[in-house]
Design a protein around this motif. Structure first.
Motif, short mmCIF file in Angstrom:
data_model
loop_
_atom_site.label_atom_id
_atom_site.label_comp_id
_atom_site.label_asym_id
_atom_site.label_seq_id
_atom_site.Cartn_x
_atom_site.Cartn_y
_atom_site.Cartn_z
N ALA A 2 0.80 -1.17 -0.02
CA ALA A 2 -0.03 -0.10 0.01
C ALA A 2 0.91 1.34 0.02
CB ALA A 2 -0.93 -0.07 1.19
N PHE A 3 0.40 2.39 -0.42
CA PHE A 3 1.22 3.55 -0.51
C PHE A 3 1.57 4.02 0.90
CE2 PHE A 3 -0.10 4.31 -5.09
CZ PHE A 3 1.16 5.01 -5.64
N ASP A 4 0.67 4.07 1.75
CA ASP A 4 0.86 4.20 3.15
C ASP A 4 2.14 3.55 3.84
OD1 ASP A 4 -0.35 1.97 3.76
OD2 ASP A 4 -2.01 2.99 4.75
N GLY A 20 -6.86 8.20 -7.50
CA GLY A 20 -7.32 6.89 -7.63
C GLY A 20 -6.27 5.80 -7.87
N TYR A 21 -5.07 5.89 -7.26
CA TYR A 21 -4.00 5.00 -7.41
C TYR A 21 -4.28 3.89 -6.13
CZ TYR A 21 -1.76 8.22 -10.61
OH TYR A 21 -1.48 9.08 -11.64
N LYS A 22 -4.38 2.78 -6.43
CA LYS A 22 -4.57 1.85 -5.39
C LYS A 22 -3.27 1.21 -4.80
CE LYS A 22 -9.11 1.31 -6.08
NZ LYS A 22 -9.09 2.96 -6.42
N PRO A 24 1.38 1.30 -5.20
CA PRO A 24 2.65 1.76 -6.02
C PRO A 24 2.93 0.71 -7.01
CG PRO A 24 3.21 1.35 -3.86
CD PRO A 24 1.58 0.89 -3.88
N THR A 25 3.54 1.57 -8.10
CA THR A 25 3.94 0.60 -9.30
C THR A 25 5.42 -0.03 -8.81
OG1 THR A 25 5.14 2.78 -10.41
CG2 THR A 25 2.89 1.82 -11.18
N ALA A 26 6.21 -0.56 -9.42
CA ALA A 26 7.38 -1.23 -9.03
C ALA A 26 8.23 -0.19 -8.92
CB ALA A 26 7.92 -2.30 -10.04
N ALA A 45 14.02 2.98 -15.66
CA ALA A 45 12.73 2.54 -15.96
C ALA A 45 12.22 3.50 -17.28
CB ALA A 45 12.04 3.10 -14.71
N GLN A 46 11.01 2.85 -17.86
CA GLN A 46 10.67 3.95 -19.09
C GLN A 46 9.58 4.48 -18.61
OE1 GLN A 46 10.40 -0.11 -21.27
NE2 GLN A 46 10.28 1.45 -22.90
N THR A 47 9.01 5.57 -19.60
CA THR A 47 7.89 6.31 -19.15
C THR A 47 6.69 5.37 -19.32
OG1 THR A 47 7.74 6.83 -21.46
CG2 THR A 47 8.39 8.48 -19.85
N GLY A 48 5.53 5.21 -18.64
CA GLY A 48 4.37 4.33 -18.61
C GLY A 48 4.69 3.60 -17.41
N THR A 49 5.65 3.57 -16.55
CA THR A 49 5.81 2.69 -15.47
C THR A 49 5.53 3.32 -14.16
OG1 THR A 49 8.23 3.57 -15.32
CG2 THR A 49 7.76 1.45 -16.60
N GLY A 50 5.09 4.59 -14.38
CA GLY A 50 4.87 5.43 -13.00
C GLY A 50 5.97 5.92 -12.39
N LYS A 51 7.01 6.26 -13.59
CA LYS A 51 8.31 6.77 -12.99
C LYS A 51 8.23 8.38 -12.47
CE LYS A 51 10.73 7.83 -16.55
NZ LYS A 51 10.88 8.96 -16.98
N THR A 52 7.29 9.18 -12.82
CA THR A 52 7.26 10.49 -12.70
C THR A 52 6.76 10.51 -11.22
OG1 THR A 52 6.58 10.80 -15.03
CG2 THR A 52 6.45 12.73 -13.53
N LYS A 94 -1.15 17.95 -9.88
CA LYS A 94 -2.06 16.99 -9.40
C LYS A 94 -1.81 16.50 -8.18
CE LYS A 94 -2.89 12.34 -11.48
NZ LYS A 94 -2.79 11.65 -12.78
N TYR A 95 -0.46 16.08 -7.85
CA TYR A 95 -0.24 15.52 -6.54
C TYR A 95 0.04 16.61 -5.56
CZ TYR A 95 1.11 11.49 -9.68
OH TYR A 95 0.94 10.73 -10.86
N GLY A 96 0.32 17.85 -5.95
CA GLY A 96 0.67 18.90 -5.01
C GLY A 96 -0.64 19.68 -4.83
N ALA A 337 -1.44 0.73 -23.72
CA ALA A 337 -1.45 -0.16 -22.75
C ALA A 337 -0.54 0.29 -21.63
CB ALA A 337 -0.78 -1.58 -23.11
N ARG A 338 -0.71 1.49 -21.34
CA ARG A 338 -0.02 2.17 -20.08
C ARG A 338 -0.70 2.02 -18.73
NH1 ARG A 338 3.77 5.62 -22.08
NH2 ARG A 338 3.84 7.30 -20.51
N ALA A 339 -0.01 1.87 -17.76
CA ALA A 339 -0.73 1.76 -16.39
C ALA A 339 -1.71 0.61 -16.47
CB ALA A 339 -1.35 3.15 -16.03
N GLY A 340 -1.36 -0.45 -16.70
CA GLY A 340 -2.10 -1.78 -16.77
C GLY A 340 -3.20 -1.92 -17.63
P1 AMP Z 1 4.65 7.64 -16.09
O1 AMP Z 1 5.62 6.55 -16.08
O2 AMP Z 1 5.06 8.59 -15.07
O3 AMP Z 1 4.58 8.49 -17.26
O4 AMP Z 1 3.17 7.50 -15.68
C1 AMP Z 1 2.38 6.86 -16.64
C2 AMP Z 1 0.95 6.81 -16.07
O5 AMP Z 1 0.59 5.98 -15.17
C3 AMP Z 1 0.39 8.13 -15.62
O6 AMP Z 1 -0.84 8.50 -16.62
C4 AMP Z 1 0.22 8.19 -14.45
O7 AMP Z 1 -1.02 8.71 -14.04
C5 AMP Z 1 -0.22 6.60 -14.11
N1 AMP Z 1 0.33 6.21 -12.66
C6 AMP Z 1 1.32 6.52 -11.89
N2 AMP Z 1 1.49 5.85 -10.88
C7 AMP Z 1 0.30 5.09 -10.99
C8 AMP Z 1 -0.24 4.37 -9.74
N3 AMP Z 1 0.55 3.71 -8.83
N4 AMP Z 1 -1.34 3.39 -10.47
C9 AMP Z 1 -1.81 3.44 -11.28
N5 AMP Z 1 -1.55 4.52 -12.44
C10 AMP Z 1 -0.22 5.22 -12.15
#
Ligand code: AMP
Length: 481
Positions: A2-4, A20-22, A24-26, A45-52, A94-96, A337-340
């Protein structure tokens, strides 16, 4: 997980919940605790993995203590392109939402005075492209001694764009005591060297090598003739037949084709836009925004313009050409196929693409599936060789005749006047849907926004690509009826 459990602040956790994130990604699970411990991080890590979010979320937590001073940003994030920088800014928004932080964006194509004002106010988070950052620094508008956290994002892309000397210079301008977070999709030797020089005992977090493609992408190949009008017809056929097509990005290898395919689809009344490196900043952002909002369903793009963009929920990617660089294939299909989610990627393949297709299949360690009849490359290759042979034979007969013709004419023979050259129009006629005028950007760059000394252009597309004269012609005025 969990994130917490990661150590993020209450305010940040509330924003994550609102997003709405349930879970954390890897990369998030690996990097966030390390960043919060104030360690240097090397994230592969590439974009699409939740890197930002893996760096923005812990940065927001750390920034809750302390205040910004004029012209002395507390943190600095370097991005290779204006689009990526703007995307990171959106992430901070968004996060701030529960923080009162000053975020400033220093990118080219925007006037210096607005950016100066933001710097004067004091910035907690400065997001910049390297060239524009150095411009501000050289003008004395920016002091980098106060930077506590430095993020270098998309380092391999920086390398492709020739930014490494700028990055090295910037690293030397920031105190050694800083924390450095370094992200790259690949680790070529130049990047490895950079990490050894500028990171201190980093926590290395590697999530997916670039050679891997997501299992959520259905990857398909479609055979096509190599003529442009063949390819466009096959593309339309795929667009019509694609299941659950919500929206799509079509990648072309050449800028010329981005324009032609865009115009062709427009003429066939598709809801289409285009994205390439020659467009000015405002037009690119508007185009992307319209695509994100669903006002534009199909985006025809080049690799340069689209690499690293986070466009959520792209259902389909079409490769109008097999990419010459196998890694570009991985990046291109990674737009879906980003974020699952699930996605589909079609690649148009001609008989000439065998070498490039093999390189891709070797890189991703997978044989791709054909839709319809596959190309028999072995037979195609034999036929090509045979054609070349016949061509050579015909040429040698022709050249021996030509040598004859070069002999001075016998005095008694009269030379007939040259026949008028016949103009061959047929390929243009067949190519009717490529005849629409080339769209001119609606918002030409204001003179004040010209590129400054340090701002590098995105690499040119396929240098030396020839644009046929008919594409450059002014559209013919319509005849009055
Ligand atoms: P990024 O790899 O940072 O370009 O993120 C790719 C996408 O994943 C973005 O649209 C984010 O909003 C989304 N994302 C980031 N973290 C999560 C997470 N923990 N659960 C689901 N989606 C996420």
């Amino acid at each position: 997980m969990a994130f917490d459990t990661l150590g993020l602040s209450e305010k940040v956790l509330a924003a994550v919940e609102a997003a709405g994130y349930k879970e954390p990604t890897a990369i998030q699970a690996g990097a966030i605790p390390q960043v919060l411990e104030r360690r240097d991080v090397l994230g592969i890590a590439q974009t699409g993995t939740g890197k930002t979010a893996s760096f923005t979320l812990p940065m927001l937590t750390l920034l809750e203590k302390g205040r910004a001073r004029a012209r002395m940003p507390r943190t600095l994030i370097l991005e290779p392109t204006r689009e990526l920088a703007a995307q990171v800014e959106e992430n901070f928004e968004k996060y701030g939402t529960n923080h009162k932080l000053n975020v400033a964006l220093l990118i080219g194509g925007v006037s210096f005075s607005e950016q100066d004002k933001k710097l004067d106010r004091g910035t907690d988070v400065l997001i910049a492209t390297p060239g524009r950052l150095l411009d501000h620094f050289e003008r004395g508008k920016l002091l980098l001694q106060g930077v506590e956290i430095l993020v270098i994002d998309e380092a391999d892309r920086m390398l492709d764009m020739g930014f490494i000397p700028d990055i090295e210079r910037i690293c030397k301008l920031i105190p050694f005591t800083r924390q450095t977070l370094f992200f790259s999709a690949t680790m070529p030797p130049e990047i490895q060297r950079l990490t050894e020089a500028f990171l201190q005992n980093p926590a290395r977090i590697e999530v997916a090598p670039t050679s891997s493609t997501s299992d959520n992408v259905t990857q398909l190949l479609k055979a096509t003739g190599s003529k442009d009008f063949d390819k466009r017809a096959v593309l339309r056929e795929l667009l019509e037949g694609a299941e659950d097509l919500q929206n799509a990005i079509i990648f072309c290898n050449r800028k010329r084709d981005v324009t032609t395919v865009f115009r062709s689809l427009e003429r066939h009344e598709y809801n289409v836009g285009t994205l390439h490196g020659d467009m000015d900043q405002r037009t690119r952002m508007t185009m992307l925004d319209n695509f994100r909002k669903g006002n534009i369903k199909i985006l025809v793009a080049s690799d340069v313009a689209a690499r690293g963009l986070d466009i959520p929920e792209v259902s389909h990617v079409f490769n109008y050409d097999v990419p010459i660089n196998a890694e570009d294939y991985v990046h291109r299909i990674g737009r879906t196929a980003r974020a699952g989610r699930k996605g589909t990627a079609y690649t148009l393949v001609t008989e000439d693409d065998h070498k490039y297709l093999s390189a891709i299949e070797t890189l991703i360690n997978k044989s791709l599936t054909w839709v319809g009849e596959p190309i028999d490359f072995e037979t195609a290759n034999k036929e090509r060789k045979a054609r070349r042979k016949t061509g050579k034979a015909a040429k040698s007969v022709k050249s021996s005749n030509d040598n004859e013709a070069e002999k001075p004419p016998a005095p008694s023979r009269r030379r007939s006047p040259p026949k008028p050259r016949q103009v061959v129009e047929s390929s243009v006629e067949e190519d009717q849907d490529a005849l629409a005028p080339i769209p001119v950007p609606k918002n030409p760059e204001p003179s004040g926004n010209r590129k400054s000394r340090n701002e590098k252009q995105e690499p040119a597309f396929s240098p030396g690509v020839h644009i046929p004269a008919f594409l450059l012609r002014e559209p013919r005025p319509k005849k009055a009826s």
